[in-house]
Scaffold this active site. Structure first.
Site, PDB file in Angstrom:
ATOM      1  N   ASP A 144       0.835  -1.196   0.000  1.00  0.00           N
ATOM      2  CA  ASP A 144       0.000   0.000   0.000  1.00  0.00           C
ATOM      3  C   ASP A 144       0.873   1.251   0.000  1.00  0.00           C
ATOM      4  OD1 ASP A 144      -2.493   1.363   0.132  1.00  0.00           O
ATOM      5  OD2 ASP A 144      -2.125   1.756   2.242  1.00  0.00           O
ATOM      6  N   HIS A 216      -6.592   0.639 -10.469  1.00  0.00           N
ATOM      7  CA  HIS A 216      -6.420   1.669  -9.436  1.00  0.00           C
ATOM      8  C   HIS A 216      -5.284   2.622  -9.809  1.00  0.00           C
ATOM      9  CE1 HIS A 216      -6.635   3.626  -5.624  1.00  0.00           C
ATOM     10  NE2 HIS A 216      -5.402   3.287  -5.288  1.00  0.00           N
TER      11      HIS A 216
END
Length: 301
Positions: A144, A216
């Site tokens: 992340d 994304h």
């Protein structure tokens, strides 16, 4: 020289507490006093546990900031508005408290002290505890925040520069995403990589000719006039083993525009295309914007 609040720039923190609250009245005197006391509590707890590297930010939603601001401060702040025909709900609150460190216990002790300082001047609406998973990966198994600016690159992106009247300040987005991990587990690793735009294990960007425009990465890797619209991410996973899991998305930036453009792209407001994450794993369940003034300004509201 203005000093930014202490939860914006530190890297690789492992635990956070995010509290969103509403003002209990229009009288801001108690809230102003609580802000000063909270800064004192932060310094006390940092001295007690220096190894925890405690940091804290206190931010204000537009309705409250209008009554606290001086001319030229936080001019871009606005209430969070729903996006994507309801895909991103608005849950705007008045006050945000973001505490982070290398110790969940240190966060808890500071949070208790800060809430005691605010007392009945606020009504807490949501409290979320975040924590770092292995290798800084999310529940989805991917690393992340790979594109997060590092080191000296962070300050120009996250902090409003001198000689602006609100120098040392920052804009903050808080947005909670609930994950459907059972749904995510039903698709292959290759399909997951196409959703994210990166390989899972090696964390490498997929070649541009292979990357889906609705991945994304394809949605949030934006450029304007040749410059990337970067933000500072302090996001952490949250949840319970037997209940809900997700991501507490925490983003700081010297320009609200950088944050807003990424959201507009993710939720289909720019070209009608939405981020694949939203159909494959993640559901946005909250959304609020805040202005985080400098430490000096917070102490002298």
């Amino acid at each position: 020289m203005s000093t930014p609040q202490t939860a914006i720039l530190p890297e690789h923190m492992t635990a956070c507490i995010v509290i969103e609250a509403n003002a209990a009245s229009t009288d801001m005197a108690k809230i102003k006093a609580a802000c000063r006391q909270s800064l004192q509590r932060l310094q006390q707890h940092r001295a007690l546990q220096p190894e925890a590297k405690l940091g804290m930010c206190i931010g204000f939603g537009d309705a409250v900031w209008q009554s606290l601001r001086q001319p030229g401060e936080g001019l871009d702040l606005k209430p969070f508005a729903p996006l994507g025909k309801g895909l991103a709900p608005a849950t705007q609150h008045d006050i945000a408290i973001h505490i982070q460190s290398l110790s969940h216990g240190a966060n808890m002790l500071l949070a208790l002290a800060v809430l005691a300082a605010f007392g009945d001047s606020i009504r807490p609406a949501d409290e979320t505890h975040g924590f770092r998973l292995r290798e800084e990966r999310g529940y989805d198994g991917f690393v992340d925040g790979t594109e997060n600016p590092e080191g000296a690159d962070r300050c120009p992106i996250g902090i409003i520069a001198e000689p602006n009247l609100d120098a040392g300040g920052s804009y903050l987005l808080l947005q909670k995403y609930r994950h459907d991990l059972h749904k995510w587990a039903k698709i292959t690793e290759e399909q997951q990589a196409n959703v994210i735009g990166r390989s899972k294990h090696s964390n490498e960007e997929l070649p541009s000719e292979q990357r889906l425009p609705t991945s994304h990465l394809g949605r949030v890797d934006l450029k304007e006039n040749g410059q990337g619209l970067k933000i500072i991410r302090q996001s952490l996973p949250y949840g319970n083993a037997s209940g809900e899991q997700g991501l507490m998305f925490i983003a700081y930036c010297a320009r609200l525009r950088n944050i807003e453009q990424q959201l507009l792209s993710m939720f289909g407001e720019l070209d009608g295309k939405t981020d694949l994450l939203l159909s494959k794993i993640s559901t946005a369940i909250s959304g609020s914007y805040y202005f985080v003034p400098s430490q000096e300004r917070l102490a002298d509201l």
